[in-house]
Design an enzyme around this catalytic site. Sequence first.
Site, mmCIF file in Angstrom:
data_model
loop_
_atom_site.group_PDB
_atom_site.id
_atom_site.type_symbol
_atom_site.label_atom_id
_atom_site.label_comp_id
_atom_site.label_asym_id
_atom_site.label_seq_id
_atom_site.Cartn_x
_atom_site.Cartn_y
_atom_site.Cartn_z
ATOM 1 N N HIS A 92 -4.725 -3.369 5.933
ATOM 2 C CA HIS A 92 -4.514 -3.637 4.498
ATOM 3 C C HIS A 92 -5.869 -4.019 3.900
ATOM 4 O O HIS A 92 -6.199 -5.193 3.741
ATOM 5 C CB HIS A 92 -3.489 -4.764 4.323
ATOM 6 C CG HIS A 92 -3.330 -5.192 2.892
ATOM 7 N ND1 HIS A 92 -2.911 -4.341 1.898
ATOM 8 C CD2 HIS A 92 -3.565 -6.384 2.285
ATOM 9 C CE1 HIS A 92 -2.883 -4.988 0.746
ATOM 10 N NE2 HIS A 92 -3.280 -6.231 0.955
ATOM 11 N N ASP B 210 0.836 -1.202 0.000
ATOM 12 C CA ASP B 210 0.000 0.000 0.000
ATOM 13 C C ASP B 210 0.873 1.256 0.000
ATOM 14 O O ASP B 210 0.584 2.230 -0.699
ATOM 15 C CB ASP B 210 -0.914 -0.020 1.234
ATOM 16 C CG ASP B 210 -1.608 -1.358 1.356
ATOM 17 O OD1 ASP B 210 -2.336 -1.718 0.430
ATOM 18 O OD2 ASP B 210 -1.371 -2.066 2.353
#
Length: 328
Positions: free
Chosen positions: A190, A162
Amino acid sequence: MSKKPVRVAVTGAAGQIGYALLFRIASGEMLGKDQPVILQLLEIPAEKAQNALKGVIMELEDCAFPLLAGIEAHSDPMQAFKDTDYALLVGARPRGPGMERADLLAANAQIFTAQGKALNAVASRNVKVLVVGNPANTNAYIAMKSAPDLPRENFTAMLRLDHNRAASQIAHKLGVPVGDIEKLAVWGNHSPTMYADYRFAQVNGKPVKDAINDQDWNANVFLPTVGKRGAAIIEARGLSSAASAANAAIDHMHDWALGTNGKWVTMGIPSNGDYGIPKDVMFGFPVTTEGGKYSVVQGLEIDAFSQGRIDKTLAELQGEADAVKHLL
Ligand SMILES: NC(=O)c1ccc[n+]([C@@H]2O[C@H](COP(=O)([O-])OP(=O)(O)OC[C@H]3O[C@@H](n4cnc5c(N)ncnc54)[C@H](O)[C@@H]3O)[C@@H](O)[C@H]2O)c1
Ligand SMILES: O=C(O)C[C@H](O)C(=O)O
């Protein structure tokens, strides 16, 4: 004098991330070009998976990597994790189109209780654990809670993909090389609730926020693009990300082991209470690393928009932890 080999366990070794990961670990990209490694590879006992693992091992041998000091194939975590110094827990079911990562909780959670217990029993007491298998934060939390004799800070979850995705989107927006973007943070889970935060980021020493100066782009383009990037890849490839996930795992372990020299990176780590996140929640934080230890970047101001996003991703993680309470 050459260094003593370290033991690196990788689960799901015959899967698609495994295939993108092992060759890079063996070539020294993860732990350094002077660090020999012994790979301890784990796959499920099924004949098909074990045969596929044999094929991967043949290919590893055929690369003749000078740093590859040994390769072991296992179907039992108690053997695969014996004395391991690094454990990359990749093996788990991936999601398909239309699923959220949390939908994998029921399918994957038990893998991480069993593997947490095995790490607790046989791994090096200094083992550094990275959980990649989804939902990564909660699986890392399960593994940590299943390993009460190991230091809790040894368990981490992968938010680096990410972080890298966010850096890349910002670099694209500003038309600069991605390496010029610094001081980025990704808070939380996440999952699409993650909060990629460029309020403190810099591009060549100047504030990214001023260079972008577009809150509408932040809220309505940037955050959804980064948050839903995994789904976009599944949609495009028919399979979930593999090479970029393996790359992020290499980055995470490399930086944890070898240090960031003051550079900020994002790791999913068990909270110590920083920024109001309750203790033990496996949360993405901006960190720096040195001497094999990470430290949360302190003193960042959290404005109302950011607090709202952090609260949302925290609530999701607490809901996931509730759903697996019976396993711990
Ligand atoms: N955290 C992240 O950023 C991130 C990114 C991409 C993928 N993922 C996740 O990583 C996981 C693996 O993805 P993939 O694409 O490699 O999947 P894959 O299906 O290609 O490979 C998974 C492998 O794990 C093995 N496996 C399953 N259970 C196991 C167990 N108990 N012990 C050992 N091995 C086991 C399977 O046999 C298979 O070979 C998925 O859960 C996926 O969602 C996470
Ligand atoms: O999105 C997925 O399911 C795979 C992975 O977590 C990703 O972010 O690419």
